[in-house]
Scaffold this motif. Structure first.
Motif, PDB file in Angstrom:
ATOM      1  N   CYS A   1      33.587  -5.003 -19.118  1.00  0.00           N
ATOM      2  CA  CYS A   1      33.504  -4.295 -20.409  1.00  0.00           C
ATOM      3  C   CYS A   1      34.857  -3.666 -20.742  1.00  0.00           C
ATOM      4  CB  CYS A   1      32.425  -3.215 -20.328  1.00  0.00           C
ATOM      5  SG  CYS A   1      32.408  -2.089 -21.739  1.00  0.00           S
TER       6      CYS A   1
ATOM      7  N   ARG B   1      35.141  -1.621 -23.340  1.00  0.00           N
ATOM      8  CA  ARG B   1      34.766  -0.428 -24.122  1.00  0.00           C
ATOM      9  C   ARG B   1      35.313  -0.514 -25.556  1.00  0.00           C
ATOM     10  NH1 ARG B   1      34.314   4.690 -22.078  1.00  0.00           N
ATOM     11  NH2 ARG B   1      34.457   4.031 -19.908  1.00  0.00           N
ATOM     12  N   CYS B   2      35.069  -1.645 -26.161  1.00  0.00           N
ATOM     13  CA  CYS B   2      35.476  -1.823 -27.567  1.00  0.00           C
ATOM     14  C   CYS B   2      34.468  -1.167 -28.509  1.00  0.00           C
ATOM     15  CB  CYS B   2      35.575  -3.314 -27.891  1.00  0.00           C
ATOM     16  SG  CYS B   2      33.987  -4.171 -27.798  1.00  0.00           S
ATOM     17  N   TYR B   3      33.265  -0.892 -27.996  1.00  0.00           N
ATOM     18  CA  TYR B   3      32.169  -0.262 -28.743  1.00  0.00           C
ATOM     19  C   TYR B   3      31.603  -1.131 -29.869  1.00  0.00           C
ATOM     20  CZ  TYR B   3      33.485   3.900 -26.162  1.00  0.00           C
ATOM     21  OH  TYR B   3      33.762   4.778 -25.146  1.00  0.00           O
ATOM     22  N   ALA B   4      31.906  -2.431 -29.824  1.00  0.00           N
ATOM     23  CA  ALA B   4      31.326  -3.325 -30.837  1.00  0.00           C
ATOM     24  C   ALA B   4      29.801  -3.304 -30.751  1.00  0.00           C
ATOM     25  CB  ALA B   4      31.843  -4.744 -30.647  1.00  0.00           C
TER      26      ALA B   4
ATOM     27  N   PHE C   1      27.576   4.520 -20.134  1.00  0.00           N
ATOM     28  CA  PHE C   1      27.545   4.276 -21.587  1.00  0.00           C
ATOM     29  C   PHE C   1      26.335   3.430 -21.953  1.00  0.00           C
ATOM     30  CE2 PHE C   1      29.209   1.100 -24.855  1.00  0.00           C
ATOM     31  CZ  PHE C   1      28.724   1.823 -25.938  1.00  0.00           C
ATOM     32  N   GLN C   2      26.126   2.335 -21.229  1.00  0.00           N
ATOM     33  CA  GLN C   2      25.019   1.438 -21.593  1.00  0.00           C
ATOM     34  C   GLN C   2      23.658   2.060 -21.303  1.00  0.00           C
ATOM     35  OE1 GLN C   2      25.045  -1.046 -23.517  1.00  0.00           O
ATOM     36  NE2 GLN C   2      27.241  -1.435 -23.573  1.00  0.00           N
TER      37      GLN C   2
ATOM     38  N   CYS D   1      29.374  -8.873 -28.326  1.00  0.00           N
ATOM     39  CA  CYS D   1      30.168  -8.471 -27.152  1.00  0.00           C
ATOM     40  C   CYS D   1      31.250  -9.528 -26.884  1.00  0.00           C
ATOM     41  CB  CYS D   1      29.271  -8.302 -25.927  1.00  0.00           C
ATOM     42  SG  CYS D   1      30.239  -7.857 -24.464  1.00  0.00           S
ATOM     43  N   PRO D   2      32.515  -9.135 -26.943  1.00  0.00           N
ATOM     44  CA  PRO D   2      33.588 -10.137 -26.807  1.00  0.00           C
ATOM     45  C   PRO D   2      33.710 -10.712 -25.404  1.00  0.00           C
ATOM     46  CG  PRO D   2      34.526  -7.933 -26.942  1.00  0.00           C
ATOM     47  CD  PRO D   2      33.061  -7.785 -27.175  1.00  0.00           C
ATOM     48  N   VAL D   3      33.088 -10.047 -24.423  1.00  0.00           N
ATOM     49  CA  VAL D   3      33.197 -10.564 -23.053  1.00  0.00           C
ATOM     50  C   VAL D   3      31.833 -11.055 -22.534  1.00  0.00           C
ATOM     51  CG1 VAL D   3      35.287  -9.296 -22.449  1.00  0.00           C
ATOM     52  CG2 VAL D   3      33.067  -8.191 -22.161  1.00  0.00           C
TER      53      VAL D   3
ATOM     54  N   ILE E   1      28.776  -9.874 -22.125  1.00  0.00           N
ATOM     55  CA  ILE E   1      27.906  -9.148 -21.181  1.00  0.00           C
ATOM     56  C   ILE E   1      26.456  -9.316 -21.669  1.00  0.00           C
ATOM     57  CG2 ILE E   1      27.344  -6.860 -20.233  1.00  0.00           C
ATOM     58  CD1 ILE E   1      30.341  -6.205 -20.513  1.00  0.00           C
TER      59      ILE E   1
ATOM     60  N   LEU F   1      23.798  -8.017 -22.643  1.00  0.00           N
ATOM     61  CA  LEU F   1      23.242  -6.696 -22.986  1.00  0.00           C
ATOM     62  C   LEU F   1      21.761  -6.752 -23.320  1.00  0.00           C
ATOM     63  CD1 LEU F   1      26.213  -5.397 -25.159  1.00  0.00           C
ATOM     64  CD2 LEU F   1      25.649  -4.737 -22.821  1.00  0.00           C
TER      65      LEU F   1
HETATM   66  S1  SF4 Z   1      30.648  -4.912 -26.874  1.00  0.00           S
HETATM   67 FE1  SF4 Z   1      30.804  -5.526 -24.735  1.00  0.00          FE
HETATM   68  S2  SF4 Z   1      32.922  -5.038 -24.170  1.00  0.00           S
HETATM   69 FE2  SF4 Z   1      32.491  -3.922 -26.055  1.00  0.00          FE
HETATM   70  S3  SF4 Z   1      31.782  -1.889 -25.351  1.00  0.00           S
HETATM   71 FE3  SF4 Z   1      29.968  -3.157 -25.655  1.00  0.00          FE
HETATM   72  S4  SF4 Z   1      29.561  -4.020 -23.612  1.00  0.00           S
HETATM   73 FE4  SF4 Z   1      31.680  -3.272 -23.592  1.00  0.00          FE
END
Ligand code: SF4
Ligand code: SF4
Ligand code: SF4
Length: 251
Positions: free
Chosen positions: A168, A170-173, A208-209, A230-232, A234, A236
């Motif tokens: 993560c 932490r881009c907060y998208a 955070f999650q 999520c750009p990576v 994850i 979620l």
């Molecule tokens: S979108 Fe993905 S990378 Fe961005 S804060 Fe949420 S979990 Fe982290």
């Protein structure tokens, strides 16, 4: 403000966004196009007094499900930029790639959250654009990731989430795209007290999650937006859908 602008509106299986996310930022009367899950997000915002029902004109769209390009990429072994065309015909999805047609069952290529959809027709609307769609949820296909996690031991699951959340950035998208995340000031930005460090350490990413999931519990409509953006990549939804089911069972 020009009504001919409506001619530019497009609705297709790639119009992913849950527009309810923007409602809290708009003042005055507004029209909104809503799929089944979006309409439930709007209802949730009305229940939380974040949106006044009389201020929104809901154009409901009975939804056939959204196509997950990542699944098509995997099935065709091609990048989305290499795909010439993707069309949906009933329960089939046809991808044209390199002059050849590849055909898939819709169930193979819809987003996991759409596979689980029990309410594709908006529950609240002013105008319904089209005939209501009967739900056809496929919980087994939709829940494969979650079922896989449940088969792990606690230690393995902990390790799995540690690995996932280490990525993560932490881009907060995931937070910004979520209609249920509507706090003007998110706890992650508080400095007194500072609940989590700004640096994306996996431990803080986990907090955070977890806290985000608790905050949206009962408001999340399984629209899938947080996982999609999520750009990576994850997974979620393995958290949000599990919470959705727990809330559904308890209340
Ligand atoms: S979108 Fe993905 S990378 Fe961005 S804060 Fe949420 S979990 Fe982290
Ligand atoms: S969950 Fe998927 S199929 Fe159901 S309304 Fe939302 S976008 Fe459409
Ligand atoms: S938590 Fe994710 S799936 Fe749930 S409403 Fe928010 S964006 Fe949609």
């Amino acid at each position: 403000k020009d009504k001919t602008d409506t001619e530019r509106l497009v609705i297709n299986p790639f119009i992913f966004n849950n527009l309810a996310d923007f409602l809290t930022e708009i003042k005055g009367r507004v029209g909104i196009v809503a799929k089944g899950c979006d309409s439930r997000s709007i209802v949730s915002l009305i229940q939380d007094n974040k949106v006044v029902r009389e201020d929104v004109v809901i154009l409901g769209v009975p939804c056939p499900g959204l196509i997950d390009l990542a699944k098509i990429e995997e099935l065709t072994a091609k990048d989305r930029d290499e795909l010439d065309e993707i069309t949906r015909q009933g329960e089939k999805v046809i991808a044209k790639v390199g002059g050849q047609k590849k055909e898939f069952a819709a169930n193979q290529v819809l987003f996991d959250h759409c596979l689980a959809c029990e309410l594709p027709t908006p529950q609240e609307y002013d105008i319904l654009l089209g005939e209501p769609r009967p739900p056809a949820p496929n919980m087994e296909a939709s829940g494969k990731n979650i079922a896989g996690l449940k088969e792990l031991t606690s230690a393995e699951r902990w390790e799995s989430w540690q690995n996932e959340l280490s990525r993560c950035i932490r881009c907060y998208a995931c937070r910004n795209v979520c209609p249920a995340c509507f706090c003007q000031r998110c706890f992650v930005e508080e400095t007194e007290p500072q609940w989590i460090m700004p640096m994306p350490r996996w431990q803080d990413n986990l907090i955070f999650q977890i806290v985000r999931n608790i905050h949206v519990a009962g408001r999340c409509t399984d629209c899938g937006e947080c996982e999609r953006v999520c750009p990576v990549n994850i997974p979620l939804r393995s958290l949000t859908r599990e919470m959705y089911d727990i809330v559904g069972e308890l209340f």
